[in-house]
Write a protein that holds these residues in place. Structure first.
Motif, PDB file in Angstrom:
ATOM      1  N   LEU A   4      10.188  17.656  -1.968  1.00  0.00           N
ATOM      2  CA  LEU A   4       9.436  18.037  -3.155  1.00  0.00           C
ATOM      3  C   LEU A   4       8.479  16.905  -3.513  1.00  0.00           C
ATOM      4  O   LEU A   4       8.910  15.785  -3.786  1.00  0.00           O
ATOM      5  CB  LEU A   4      10.376  18.313  -4.330  1.00  0.00           C
ATOM      6  N   ALA A   5       7.192  17.202  -3.502  1.00  0.00           N
ATOM      7  CA  ALA A   5       6.171  16.186  -3.756  1.00  0.00           C
ATOM      8  C   ALA A   5       5.195  16.665  -4.816  1.00  0.00           C
ATOM      9  O   ALA A   5       4.960  17.869  -4.968  1.00  0.00           O
ATOM     10  CB  ALA A   5       5.413  15.865  -2.464  1.00  0.00           C
ATOM     11  N   GLY A   6       4.633  15.714  -5.541  1.00  0.00           N
ATOM     12  CA  GLY A   6       3.630  16.031  -6.549  1.00  0.00           C
ATOM     13  C   GLY A   6       2.288  16.351  -5.907  1.00  0.00           C
ATOM     14  O   GLY A   6       2.118  16.236  -4.686  1.00  0.00           O
ATOM     15  N   PRO A   7       1.304  16.748  -6.723  1.00  0.00           N
ATOM     16  CA  PRO A   7       0.006  17.174  -6.190  1.00  0.00           C
ATOM     17  C   PRO A   7      -0.762  16.075  -5.463  1.00  0.00           C
ATOM     18  O   PRO A   7      -1.605  16.359  -4.617  1.00  0.00           O
ATOM     19  CB  PRO A   7      -0.761  17.614  -7.452  1.00  0.00           C
ATOM     20  N   LYS A   8      -0.471  14.790  -5.801  1.00  0.00           N
ATOM     21  CA  LYS A   8      -1.251  13.684  -5.236  1.00  0.00           C
ATOM     22  C   LYS A   8      -0.385  12.429  -5.195  1.00  0.00           C
ATOM     23  O   LYS A   8       0.465  12.229  -6.062  1.00  0.00           O
ATOM     24  CB  LYS A   8      -2.504  13.449  -6.094  1.00  0.00           C
ATOM     25  N   SER A   9      -0.607  11.597  -4.198  1.00  0.00           N
ATOM     26  CA  SER A   9       0.151  10.347  -4.113  1.00  0.00           C
ATOM     27  C   SER A   9      -0.667   9.188  -4.676  1.00  0.00           C
ATOM     28  O   SER A   9      -1.904   9.192  -4.599  1.00  0.00           O
ATOM     29  CB  SER A   9       0.541  10.053  -2.661  1.00  0.00           C
ATOM     30  N   TYR A  10       0.053   8.200  -5.238  1.00  0.00           N
ATOM     31  CA  TYR A  10      -0.596   7.057  -5.897  1.00  0.00           C
ATOM     32  C   TYR A  10       0.040   5.750  -5.442  1.00  0.00           C
ATOM     33  O   TYR A  10       1.256   5.678  -5.226  1.00  0.00           O
ATOM     34  CB  TYR A  10      -0.438   7.152  -7.416  1.00  0.00           C
ATOM     35  N   SER A  11      -0.774   4.725  -5.349  1.00  0.00           N
ATOM     36  CA  SER A  11      -0.254   3.373  -5.183  1.00  0.00           C
ATOM     37  C   SER A  11       0.062   2.815  -6.566  1.00  0.00           C
ATOM     38  O   SER A  11      -0.360   3.378  -7.594  1.00  0.00           O
ATOM     39  CB  SER A  11      -1.285   2.480  -4.487  1.00  0.00           C
ATOM     40  N   VAL A  12       0.799   1.707  -6.616  1.00  0.00           N
ATOM     41  CA  VAL A  12       1.093   1.071  -7.903  1.00  0.00           C
ATOM     42  C   VAL A  12      -0.201   0.671  -8.601  1.00  0.00           C
ATOM     43  O   VAL A  12      -0.352   0.847  -9.817  1.00  0.00           O
ATOM     44  CB  VAL A  12       2.000  -0.160  -7.698  1.00  0.00           C
ATOM     45  N   ARG A  13      -1.150   0.154  -7.840  1.00  0.00           N
ATOM     46  CA  ARG A  13      -2.430  -0.257  -8.431  1.00  0.00           C
ATOM     47  C   ARG A  13      -3.129   0.922  -9.101  1.00  0.00           C
ATOM     48  O   ARG A  13      -3.717   0.784 -10.182  1.00  0.00           O
ATOM     49  CB  ARG A  13      -3.335  -0.858  -7.353  1.00  0.00           C
ATOM     50  N   GLU A  14      -3.074   2.092  -8.471  1.00  0.00           N
ATOM     51  CA  GLU A  14      -3.739   3.264  -9.032  1.00  0.00           C
ATOM     52  C   GLU A  14      -3.034   3.766 -10.285  1.00  0.00           C
ATOM     53  O   GLU A  14      -3.695   4.235 -11.231  1.00  0.00           O
ATOM     54  CB  GLU A  14      -3.814   4.369  -7.978  1.00  0.00           C
ATOM     55  N   ASP A  16       0.821  -1.217   0.000  1.00  0.00           N
ATOM     56  CA  ASP A  16       0.000   0.000   0.000  1.00  0.00           C
ATOM     57  C   ASP A  16       0.851   1.262   0.000  1.00  0.00           C
ATOM     58  O   ASP A  16       0.379   2.339   0.365  1.00  0.00           O
ATOM     59  CB  ASP A  16      -0.926   0.003   1.222  1.00  0.00           C
ATOM     60  N   THR A  17       2.118   1.141  -0.404  1.00  0.00           N
ATOM     61  CA  THR A  17       2.982   2.309  -0.487  1.00  0.00           C
ATOM     62  C   THR A  17       2.423   3.304  -1.498  1.00  0.00           C
ATOM     63  O   THR A  17       1.995   2.916  -2.587  1.00  0.00           O
ATOM     64  CB  THR A  17       4.397   1.890  -0.902  1.00  0.00           C
ATOM     65  N   ARG A  18       2.445   4.570  -1.150  1.00  0.00           N
ATOM     66  CA  ARG A  18       1.930   5.613  -2.030  1.00  0.00           C
ATOM     67  C   ARG A  18       3.045   6.626  -2.288  1.00  0.00           C
ATOM     68  O   ARG A  18       3.819   6.957  -1.385  1.00  0.00           O
ATOM     69  CB  ARG A  18       0.712   6.305  -1.416  1.00  0.00           C
ATOM     70  N   THR A  19       3.109   7.126  -3.529  1.00  0.00           N
ATOM     71  CA  THR A  19       4.166   8.044  -3.929  1.00  0.00           C
ATOM     72  C   THR A  19       3.571   9.255  -4.646  1.00  0.00           C
ATOM     73  O   THR A  19       2.749   9.099  -5.555  1.00  0.00           O
ATOM     74  CB  THR A  19       5.175   7.348  -4.865  1.00  0.00           C
ATOM     75  N   ALA A  20       4.012  10.442  -4.249  1.00  0.00           N
ATOM     76  CA  ALA A  20       3.584  11.682  -4.904  1.00  0.00           C
ATOM     77  C   ALA A  20       4.604  12.024  -5.986  1.00  0.00           C
ATOM     78  O   ALA A  20       5.581  12.740  -5.742  1.00  0.00           O
ATOM     79  CB  ALA A  20       3.466  12.804  -3.889  1.00  0.00           C
ATOM     80  N   TYR A  21       4.404  11.482  -7.178  1.00  0.00           N
ATOM     81  CA  TYR A  21       5.359  11.627  -8.275  1.00  0.00           C
ATOM     82  C   TYR A  21       5.417  13.060  -8.800  1.00  0.00           C
ATOM     83  O   TYR A  21       4.418  13.778  -8.813  1.00  0.00           O
ATOM     84  CB  TYR A  21       4.974  10.700  -9.436  1.00  0.00           C
ATOM     85  N   LEU A  22       6.623  13.438  -9.261  1.00  0.00           N
ATOM     86  CA  LEU A  22       6.841  14.741  -9.898  1.00  0.00           C
ATOM     87  C   LEU A  22       7.463  14.549 -11.273  1.00  0.00           C
ATOM     88  O   LEU A  22       8.288  13.649 -11.479  1.00  0.00           O
ATOM     89  CB  LEU A  22       7.788  15.602  -9.052  1.00  0.00           C
ATOM     90  N   ASP A  23       7.094  15.405 -12.202  1.00  0.00           N
ATOM     91  CA  ASP A  23       7.768  15.481 -13.493  1.00  0.00           C
ATOM     92  C   ASP A  23       9.160  16.072 -13.253  1.00  0.00           C
ATOM     93  O   ASP A  23       9.304  17.055 -12.509  1.00  0.00           O
ATOM     94  CB  ASP A  23       6.958  16.392 -14.423  1.00  0.00           C
TER      95      ASP A  23
END
Length: 314
Positions: free
Chosen positions: A199-209, A168-175
């Protein structure tokens, strides 16, 4: 400005952004069979040096005001040599030569996961930089959007299997272009001096998402092969006993973090204020993937809509 690691995914974006903003940019590049001609084509200057040979470093630092260190070990390289010993050598060289600002990229929550060798080294470099006597800015990163293309978007389009985990790890990816923009803002702003910022992106996502988003935008169902985190942990336990598999063991150590369901994310309100930026300037993962898929699907349509060759994903 001196950019170390200028040929990497992030380093090259920093170079382009710095050049666009009017900086004189010098890039430290290792002697290689395929020279970094594209950096010179953009207008940067390149200087040969080897991070594992400290005696080759000083010439690159002459006349430099700001250093942006985007270097990190490649999978085939010795992580300890590049991400610790070379970092110490670079910081010592910069401090002895009067560099005014040193920008270092670290990993979000590295200080909380000392069981992961790379995160432990990143945390140690942060502390070493703090006592170097130089003005510094540490930018802790959560994750990049770019690797998601080869990891998830391309397999979905090609109808090829892809790997996922049951965590359930979630990551807020950035360009990386946004990271470069934030980096140059940090270089300009006195408010960013001697700061450690995530520095974090607008939203975090799991791999499933992430996979679900690729399925939606690509119009295809992903063939997901799940690898239980416990299997990764068991593999690490096996490989750590053998000297020749130590690097693999170090990388598999991230499985310990995955198992904890950690969230690589952080509030950005204060960071945007420090950088003099607005949240609206940051690309969301939906926008990034939507742009990618729209371009690729348009190209596929132009060639008949049947081909799923990788040539179209460059």
């Amino acid at each position: 400005m001196l950019v170390i690691g200028a040929t990497g995914t992030l380093g090259r974006q920093v170079v382009r952004r710095a050049l666009d903003e009017g900086y004189d940019v010098r890039c430290l590049v290792r002697p290689r069979q395929n020279p970094a001609d594209f950096l010179r084509d953009w207008g940067a200057t390149t200087v040969s040096g080897d991070l594992t040979k400290p005696e080759t470093l000083p010439a690159a630092f002459v006349g430099i005001h700001t250093v942006v260190d985007a270097s990190t070990a490649r999978p085939e390289e010795d992580t300890y040599a590049i991400d610790w010993k070379a970092k110490v050598a670079c910081i010592q060289t910069a401090a002895s030569m009067g560099i005014q600002r040193y920008v270092f990229y670290s990993i979000d929550k590295c200080d909380q996961h000392q069981e992961v060798p790379l995160m432990k080294m990143k945390s140690a470099v942060e502390e070493y930089l703090k006592v170097s006597g130089m003005n510094y800015t540490v930018l802790r990163l959560c994750g990049f959007m770019q690797p998601l293309i080869s990891g998830y978007a391309v397999p979905v389009l090609e109808e090829q299997p892809l790997w996922g985990t049951d965590d359930d790890t979630r990551t807020a990816y950035l360009d990386t272009q946004d990271v470069a923009k934030m980096t140059l803002a940090a270089c300009r702003r006195d408010e960013a001096v001697n700061k450690v910022m995530t520095l974090a992106g607008p939203k975090s996502y799991s791999v499933r998402e992430v996979i679900a988003l690729c399925e939606k935008l690509g119009g295809a169902e992903a063939k997901v092969s799940k690898v239980p985190v416990l299997v990764l942990k068991a593999t690490r336990a096996l490989t750590r006993f053998f000297q020749w598999t130590a690097p693999a063991s170090d990388r598999l150590a991230f499985a310990e973090v995955l198992a904890s369901g950690v969230k690589f994310d952080a509030p950005m309100e204060e960071t945007y204020e420090i950088l003099g930026m607005d949240a609206s300037e940051t690309t969301s993962l939906e926008e990034y993937l939507e742009e990618y898929f729209s371009k690729i699907l348009k190209k596929l349509k132009e060639v008949g809509g049947q081909s799923r060759q990788k040539d179209f994903y460059l």
